[in-house]
Design an enzyme around this catalytic site. Structure first.
Site: not given
Length: 442
Positions: A318, A134, A175, A366, A142-143, A162
């Protein structure tokens, strides 16, 4: 980089045989014809390259042993795009004031999938890694921090892996962080809870902005997922420059082949690929036009047919995920199909994590795809022998069937806005139905 800073180049995928000898030969062909090799993936038979020369692709296509060459943009980009990113910081939008975050575990998607019941058995296993392909993931949230695996996270933004510190983090778009929270946000009494908070979460950054993923980033990402033992990848995006890739167009055919090879390699290495089915609200089996391509220059309407596919969603094997709303009805924006929607999952007004320790609500397929990926991760956690396509079959087998509505009328005008029909796998709106986290751990 061999070109001077500021030089404009076109990126390409060069497809050849999937072995070291063929990719070495393809690299020689790239260099001999004025190109620069960015990375090579002999596992899939793909070389990523760029060149400032307008005649680069026709020349390389003539070389024996080269299967296909395709430009992955319609407009040239600065050569600096292929340099490592440094000082990766999030400068995108914060969380909009879209309401108060529901107390952990009370948002509508949690009971819809039986998450609480599943977590009485397990929250997932650390031997299962879910890759979020993504816009990057904020691993400092924190979550998310407890689940995040920095060792197996990477940026594939420019078609090469990279591994620089924090290269996987978002810069312009939250996102990917939102997607990640749906999969594995901690069950800690604060914020939101993920479907499988006990699994490992890895980020593979493919783009800086949602829906700008490219062929070279996808090839890099799927090969990375395969070679690093991911059990599941979530793919909540669509590619540029072409929203649909048609085999009768030379560049699009090469892109379709290159990404298809990379996905197939991941699947052979037992990676389950889960993807969003798209937000156009159309019957994918009846599509006839595309007005959004090329998305990197000036879009113009063009005729297409069902052989022109969305990547990676419509590649073989998929898991295509449609979206349902709080009433467990197809979300108005969700695409549907007899064969290209495998399951339907929560995708409307979904609360999840956002960069900077924030939270926000978002809608789209999404958001539905990571729900399915999370349930698949729970299945993989409790059934060690289920991997790859067997894991996908288990996901559909335990899904709760959703019947076609008598009248699908989200606009409330008394007229059907779309027609749901039975299909070999269930029906055109929901496929096999709603993933069931509680059934997944039994």
């Amino acid at each position: 980089m061999t070109e001077a800073p500021g030089t404009l180049v076109l990126p390409y995928v060069v497809v050849t045989g999937d072995d070291l000898v063929h990719t070495w030969w393809a690299e020689l062909a790239v260099r001999a014809n004025g190109g620069t090799v960015v990375s090579s993936y002999p596992q899939a038979g793909v070389v990523v390259a760029y060149s400032p020369r307008d005649g680069f692709a026709p020349a390389v296509r003539k070389v024996p042993g080269i299967t296909a060459v395709g430009a992955t943009r319609t407009a040239k980009i600065p050569v600096e795009w292929f340099a490592p990113r440094k000082d990766v910081r999030y400068t995108g939008p914060g969380s909009p004031s879209s309401g108060q975050v529901p107390p952990e575990g009370t948002a509508w998607d949690v009971p819809a999938l039986g998450v609480d019941e599943a977590h009485e058995v397990t929250t997932g296993s650390k031997r299962v890694t879910v890759g979020v392909l993504d816009t990057g993931v904020d691993d400092t949230h924190p979550d998310l921090a407890a689940a995040f695996d920095r060792r197996d996270s990477v940026s594939c933004l420019s078609g090469w892996a990279d591994r620089g510190a924090g290269a996987w983090r978002p810069t312009l778009d939250g996102h990917g962080t939102h997607v990640a929270g749906t999969i594995a946000a901690a069950r800690d009494g604060k914020g939101v809870v993920g479907i499988a908070p006990g699994v490992k979460l890895a980020a593979v950054k493919l783009a800086e902005l949602d829906d700008t993923e490219t062929a070279e980033s996808m090839v890099c990402g799927f090969v990375w997922a395969a070679d690093h033992g991911f059990s599941v990848t979530n793919n909540s995006y669509r590619a540029i420059p072409w929203r649909y890739h048609c085999s009768n167009q030379v560049d699009q055919a090469a892109i379709k082949l290159a990404v298809g090879r990379a996905v197939a390699y991941a699947q052979r290495r037992n990676v389950l690929v889960v993807a969003s089915a798209g937000n156009a609200g159309i019957d994918l089996d009846q599509r006839s036009s595309d007005a959004e391509s090329p998305a990197d220059s000036t879009p113009a309407p063009r005729p297409i047919d069902t052989s022109c596919i969305r990547l990676p969603h419509e590649l073989p094997g998929v898991i295509g995920t449609g979206a349902v709303d709080e009433k467990l009805l197809k979300a108005s924006f969700s695409n549907y199909s007899a064969s290209r929607v495998t399951v339907g999952a929560p995708g409307a007004r979904v609360w999840s994590t956002w960069p900077g320790g924030l939270y926000r609500s978002a809608s789209g397929t999404s958001m539905s795809s990571p729900h399915a990926a999370g349930v698949a991760a729970l299945i993989a956690s409790t059934h060690r022998y289920l991997r790859g396509d067997r894991l996908g079959r288990a996901l559909t087998a335990q899904a709760t069937p959703l019947p076609c509505p008598d009248l699908y009328d989200p606009n409330g005008d008394g007229k059907p806005d779309a027609t749901c029909t039975p299909s070999p796998t269930g029906n055109t709106f929901y496929g096999a139905g709603l993933p069931n986290a509680a059934a997944a751990v039994r």
